[in-house]
Motif scaffolding. Structure first.
Motif, mmCIF file in Angstrom:
data_model
loop_
_atom_site.group_PDB
_atom_site.id
_atom_site.type_symbol
_atom_site.label_atom_id
_atom_site.label_comp_id
_atom_site.label_asym_id
_atom_site.label_seq_id
_atom_site.Cartn_x
_atom_site.Cartn_y
_atom_site.Cartn_z
ATOM 1 N N LEU A 81 0.824 -1.207 0.000
ATOM 2 C CA LEU A 81 0.000 0.000 0.000
ATOM 3 C C LEU A 81 0.858 1.257 0.000
ATOM 4 O O LEU A 81 0.576 2.224 -0.732
ATOM 5 N N LEU A 82 1.914 1.268 0.804
ATOM 6 C CA LEU A 82 2.742 2.469 0.938
ATOM 7 C C LEU A 82 3.767 2.621 -0.174
ATOM 8 O O LEU A 82 3.997 3.733 -0.669
ATOM 9 N N LEU A 83 4.383 1.504 -0.578
ATOM 10 C CA LEU A 83 5.475 1.574 -1.541
ATOM 11 C C LEU A 83 5.091 1.133 -2.943
ATOM 12 O O LEU A 83 5.783 1.479 -3.904
ATOM 13 N N GLY A 84 3.995 0.381 -3.046
ATOM 14 C CA GLY A 84 3.650 -0.201 -4.334
ATOM 15 C C GLY A 84 4.460 -1.459 -4.579
ATOM 16 O O GLY A 84 5.507 -1.684 -3.952
ATOM 17 N N ALA A 85 3.998 -2.307 -5.501
ATOM 18 C CA ALA A 85 4.697 -3.556 -5.785
ATOM 19 C C ALA A 85 6.115 -3.302 -6.272
ATOM 20 O O ALA A 85 7.068 -3.978 -5.859
ATOM 21 N N SER A 142 -7.377 -6.535 5.814
ATOM 22 C CA SER A 142 -8.525 -6.432 4.901
ATOM 23 C C SER A 142 -8.764 -4.983 4.489
ATOM 24 O O SER A 142 -9.070 -4.694 3.315
ATOM 25 N N PHE A 143 -8.612 -4.063 5.433
ATOM 26 C CA PHE A 143 -8.793 -2.645 5.116
ATOM 27 C C PHE A 143 -7.730 -2.159 4.130
ATOM 28 O O PHE A 143 -8.025 -1.439 3.167
ATOM 29 N N ALA A 144 -6.479 -2.566 4.368
ATOM 30 C CA ALA A 144 -5.406 -2.149 3.457
ATOM 31 C C ALA A 144 -5.575 -2.743 2.075
ATOM 32 O O ALA A 144 -5.303 -2.082 1.060
ATOM 33 N N MET A 145 -6.054 -3.973 1.996
ATOM 34 C CA MET A 145 -6.237 -4.622 0.696
ATOM 35 C C MET A 145 -7.301 -3.924 -0.137
ATOM 36 O O MET A 145 -7.216 -3.906 -1.368
ATOM 37 N N ARG A 146 -8.295 -3.331 0.525
ATOM 38 C CA ARG A 146 -9.328 -2.603 -0.216
ATOM 39 C C ARG A 146 -8.803 -1.289 -0.789
ATOM 40 O O ARG A 146 -9.396 -0.730 -1.707
ATOM 41 N N MET A 147 -7.716 -0.798 -0.232
ATOM 42 C CA MET A 147 -7.155 0.459 -0.699
ATOM 43 C C MET A 147 -6.028 0.276 -1.717
ATOM 44 O O MET A 147 -5.548 1.248 -2.302
ATOM 45 N N ILE A 148 -5.607 -0.945 -1.934
ATOM 46 C CA ILE A 148 -4.505 -1.216 -2.851
ATOM 47 C C ILE A 148 -4.990 -1.168 -4.293
ATOM 48 O O ILE A 148 -6.120 -1.572 -4.602
ATOM 49 N N ASP A 149 -4.127 -0.694 -5.153
ATOM 50 C CA ASP A 149 -4.419 -0.675 -6.583
ATOM 51 C C ASP A 149 -4.731 -2.101 -7.053
ATOM 52 O O ASP A 149 -3.961 -3.025 -6.785
ATOM 53 N N PRO A 150 -5.841 -2.310 -7.765
ATOM 54 C CA PRO A 150 -6.188 -3.670 -8.231
ATOM 55 C C PRO A 150 -5.088 -4.319 -9.054
ATOM 56 O O PRO A 150 -4.946 -5.549 -9.058
ATOM 57 N N ASN A 151 -4.304 -3.516 -9.779
ATOM 58 C CA ASN A 151 -3.227 -4.083 -10.587
ATOM 59 C C ASN A 151 -2.101 -4.660 -9.731
ATOM 60 O O ASN A 151 -1.336 -5.501 -10.205
ATOM 61 N N GLU A 152 -2.008 -4.205 -8.494
ATOM 62 C CA GLU A 152 -0.959 -4.694 -7.603
ATOM 63 C C GLU A 152 -1.468 -5.731 -6.610
ATOM 64 O O GLU A 152 -0.685 -6.273 -5.824
#
Length: 309
Positions: A81-85, A142-152
């Motif tokens: 979430l913070l750094l991206g894949a 679960s909360f962080a996963m909802r905020m993550i870019d779907p592509n990542e």
């Protein structure tokens, strides 16, 4: 024990040789890395689970109730979430590995020092708070996963399950060293564990410094679980499976026999299971999924058996 050693050797030889159709040097090197990884996981999870069950006097509990697996999953989601894949990859494998181990051990030690020292120490309260902490970290995940870019999200999803196929070689050697150090220390405490299995009152009457010994064992156990989890990912029910197989196979609770038996059963299940997946199912499923399924079945069986008794 001799038969169990033979089974582990057969599983290891089969894993290294069955189905080899290309250059032997390349295949043996590639499979050798996976073999060492499985040995690290079998040793770390097998011994830590037996120690944890001895301390808690419960054969259906595993170190996962301390919330370490949930903390690992939350850390993976937070980093993506913070750094991206791409940022996680650029950060490097070794710094991420060290961060995971330090945070998991720090959380465990903090929990133990807070709830298992002082006049109001309580092992059961510590376990309860650990379970609540696990639920809290899973909710944050679960909360962080909802905020993550779907592509990542796919990148994160791969880290949610134990993976024995893509091993980072630079993490294998420090993991092996830490596992051997922790296993050697636990082996030296095997007779103390026999006394602790008799209960707190008996252990204190026999001269064991109960609180200090249990705290040290819990810290080493947390280090072993952290090393295994940081290396391959969370394996919730694997320890439950191998520890109870060791109890039933050896027919005793003496740790001189149970500790090596749990490690050997872990090697048999991981190596033998990988051979079956490669040769029968052609990698159509993940080994961790099969192991977790079998462990879950054993967990349900143990719950039903305890309920009847």
């Amino acid at each position: 024990m001799g038969l169990l050693v033979l089974l582990a050797l057969v599983a290891g030889v089969a894993f290294m040789t069955v189905g080899v159709k290309t250059d032997w040097a390349f295949v043996l090197e590639h499979r050798g890395i996976k073999l060492l990884t499985m040995l690290v996981v079998a040793g770390a999870i097998g011994m830590s689970t037996v120690v944890f069950q001895t301390i808690t006097h419960n054969t259906i509990l595993t170190p996962s109730v301390m919330g370490l697996d949930a903390l690992y999953l939350f850390l993976q989601a937070l980093l993506v979430l913070l750094l991206g894949a791409s940022g996680v990859v650029a950060w490097g494998v070794l710094p991420k590995y060290l961060l995971e181990i330090v945070l998991m051990v720090f959380f465990s030690v903090l929990l133990m020092r807070w709830l298992f020292t002082g006049q109001s120490s309580s092992l059961h309260l510590m376990l309860l708070v650990g379970m609540v902490g696990g639920i809290f970290f899973r909710s944050l995940t679960s909360f962080a996963m909802r905020m993550i870019d779907p592509n990542e999200f796919a990148t994160l999803q791969d880290r949610m399950f134990a993976n024995f196929n893509s091993i980072q070689v630079q993490l294998l050697w420090p993991s092996l060293a830490l596992m051997l150090l922790g296993a050697a220390w636990i082996w030296r405490q095997r007779h103390v564990l026999d006394v602790l299995a008799l209960g707190r009152d008996v252990a204190v009457n026999l001269g064991v410094a109960y609180q200090r010994q249990v705290l040290q064992l819990l810290v080493v156990m947390a280090c072993l679980v952290a090393v295994s989890t940081a290396l391959v990912g969370p394996v919730t029910f694997f320890g439950l499976l191998v520890s109870n197989m060791a109890y039933q196979w050896m027919g005793t609770r003496r740790h001189s026999w149970v500790l090596p038996a749990a490690v050997l059963w872990g090697c048999v299940l991981l190596l033998g299971g990988q051979v079956i997946l490669e040769q029968v199912f052609a990698f159509n499923t993940s080994l961790s999924i099969v192991v977790e399924f079998l462990g879950g079945v054993v967990f349900i069986y143990l719950l039903m058996r305890k309920g009847k008794t």
